[in-house]
Design an enzyme around this catalytic site. Structure first.
Site, PDB file in Angstrom:
ATOM      1  N   ASP A  66       0.894  -1.179  -0.046  1.00 28.94           N
ATOM      2  CA  ASP A  66      -0.086  -0.025   0.072  1.00 28.94           C
ATOM      3  C   ASP A  66       0.986   1.223   0.090  1.00 28.94           C
ATOM      4  O   ASP A  66       2.041   1.106   0.138  1.00 28.94           O
ATOM      5  CB  ASP A  66      -0.904   0.168   1.115  1.00 28.94           C
ATOM      6  N   ASN A 135      -7.644  -3.354  14.343  1.00 24.42           N
ATOM      7  CA  ASN A 135      -8.992  -3.406  13.869  1.00 24.42           C
ATOM      8  C   ASN A 135      -9.135  -4.944  13.075  1.00 24.42           C
ATOM      9  O   ASN A 135     -10.078  -5.062  12.256  1.00 24.42           O
ATOM     10  CB  ASN A 135      -9.491  -2.359  13.396  1.00 24.42           C
ATOM     11  N   HIS A 137      -7.397  -5.215  10.342  1.00 22.77           N
ATOM     12  CA  HIS A 137      -7.052  -4.744   8.766  1.00 22.77           C
ATOM     13  C   HIS A 137      -5.733  -5.425   8.255  1.00 22.77           C
ATOM     14  O   HIS A 137      -4.875  -5.885   9.196  1.00 22.77           O
ATOM     15  CB  HIS A 137      -6.903  -3.244   8.389  1.00 22.77           C
ATOM     16  N   GLU A 142      -9.539  -2.234   5.356  1.00 26.12           N
ATOM     17  CA  GLU A 142     -10.227  -1.779   6.614  1.00 26.12           C
ATOM     18  C   GLU A 142     -11.562  -2.524   6.847  1.00 26.12           C
ATOM     19  O   GLU A 142     -12.108  -3.249   5.941  1.00 26.12           O
ATOM     20  CB  GLU A 142     -10.821  -0.504   6.842  1.00 26.12           C
TER      21      GLU A 142
HETATM   22  C1  F6R Z   1       1.476  -1.465   6.052  1.00 27.36           C
HETATM   23  C2  F6R Z   1       0.221  -2.151   6.264  1.00 27.36           C
HETATM   24  C3  F6R Z   1      -0.550  -2.266   7.455  1.00 27.36           C
HETATM   25  C4  F6R Z   1       0.205  -2.652   8.762  1.00 27.36           C
HETATM   26  C5  F6R Z   1      -0.587  -2.742  10.024  1.00 27.36           C
HETATM   27  C6  F6R Z   1       0.116  -3.033  11.568  1.00 27.36           C
HETATM   28  O1  F6R Z   1       1.732  -1.572   4.759  1.00 27.36           O
HETATM   29  O2  F6R Z   1      -0.458  -2.724   5.113  1.00 27.36           O
HETATM   30  O3  F6R Z   1      -1.893  -3.535   7.343  1.00 27.36           O
HETATM   31  O4  F6R Z   1       0.868  -4.000   8.533  1.00 27.36           O
HETATM   32  O5  F6R Z   1      -1.419  -1.685  10.214  1.00 27.36           O
HETATM   33  O6  F6R Z   1       0.826  -1.874  11.442  1.00 27.36           O
HETATM   34  P1  F6R Z   1       2.171  -1.825  12.490  1.00 27.36           P
HETATM   35  O7  F6R Z   1       3.078  -2.818  12.346  1.00 27.36           O
HETATM   36  O8  F6R Z   1       2.600  -0.602  12.784  1.00 27.36           O
HETATM   37  O9  F6R Z   1       1.089  -1.980  14.006  1.00 27.36           O
END
Ligand code: F6R
Length: 259
Positions: A66, A135, A137, A142
């Protein structure tokens, strides 16, 4: 799902790095799906060390999950910049083979379609790295994202914006939209490796592994994947009801050998 529970974040990250290294050693032309976020930083550190010890990424191609809509590649908070600073500047991957969606494209929807097509052209992803949001995702899919979704523009939830607030100076600088691979795009990877560490992820992890398959927890879609490995530290595994069973099947994250 292969659920590997390791005692500490450090051992969990080392276990995940071992899987990435094995993928690249077995197939030096591997197509890697990459993620960003705090969880991935120690993993990329580990890969940098493995590279300094001889692991080459020269033949690999990568696709990140992303990028924020509206941020140019050189924006300090862009995922382009994150990847350069965390990994790409320190390994031998060909920069022209390291792909991220272009957040500053004039038409984000067209960019999302182009990105999805580019993954197909590359022959698909061999190993997709994933983190998980509190959450549930994966990528920026989301809650209530379609489980059949493809790369597209998603509106970020307030919880995700707050989780990412630490990387920005002001609240109003945190983008509200991202281009993200879809859930179905992720499920098409030949294998998936999701890493979660820390107590803050424990509920989302339990919903992903033991909850119902539901768009409310997009990560639960990995229950459908034939080759998904989930690497956890003890804190992130805390809410799992079948924790003892996972330890029994994969003691210290290893495969139990049939007697
Ligand atoms: C990042 C992504 C997100 C993160 C997720 C966890 O490219 O796609 O899904 O992997 O938000 O983020 P952290 O590791 O910062 O808790």
């Amino acid at each position: 799902m292969k659920v590997l529970i390791l005692d500490t974040p450090k051992v969990a990250i080392a276990r995940a790095a071992q899987t990435v290294a094995e993928t690249v050693r077995t197939n030096p032309q591997a197509v890697l799906g990459l993620a960003t976020g705090g969880t991935m930083l120690p993993l990329y550190d580990h890969l940098r060390t493995l590279h300094s010890e001889g692991l080459s990424f020269a033949g690999t191609t990568s696709f990140n999950l992303d990028e924020y809509v509206g941020l140019s590649p050189d924006h300090p908070c862009s995922y382009h910049r994150y990847m350069a600073e965390a990994l790409f500047d320190y390994i031998d991957i060909d920069p022209s083979h390291a792909h991220l969606p272009k957040g500053d494209s004039t038409n984000a929807h067209a960019e999302a379609n182009r990105y999805e097509a580019r993954i197909v052209e590359a022959g698909g992803i061999d190993l997709q790295l994933l983190g998980i949001g509190i959450n549930g995702h994966i990528g920026f899919n989301e809650p209530t994202s379609s489980l059949g979704s493809r790369t597209r523009v998603k509106t970020l939830t307030e919880s995700t914006r707050q989780a990412n607030r630490v990387y920005f100076e002001r609240d109003d600088q945190v983008p509200g939209f991202a281009i993200t691979m879809g859930v179905a795009t992720i499920l098409e990877a030949k294998s998936c490796l999701l890493i979660a560490t820390g107590a803050g992820k424990a509920e989302a992890v339990a919903a992903m592994i033991e909850g119902p398959l539901s768009a409310l927890c997009p990560a639960s879609a990995l229950q459908l994947h034939p080759a998904a490995t989930i690497v956890l530290d003890a804190a992130a595994a805390h809410c799992l009801r079948l924790r003892d069973y996972y330890h029994h099947v994969h003691p210290e994250g290893k495969d139990r050998v049939l007697a």
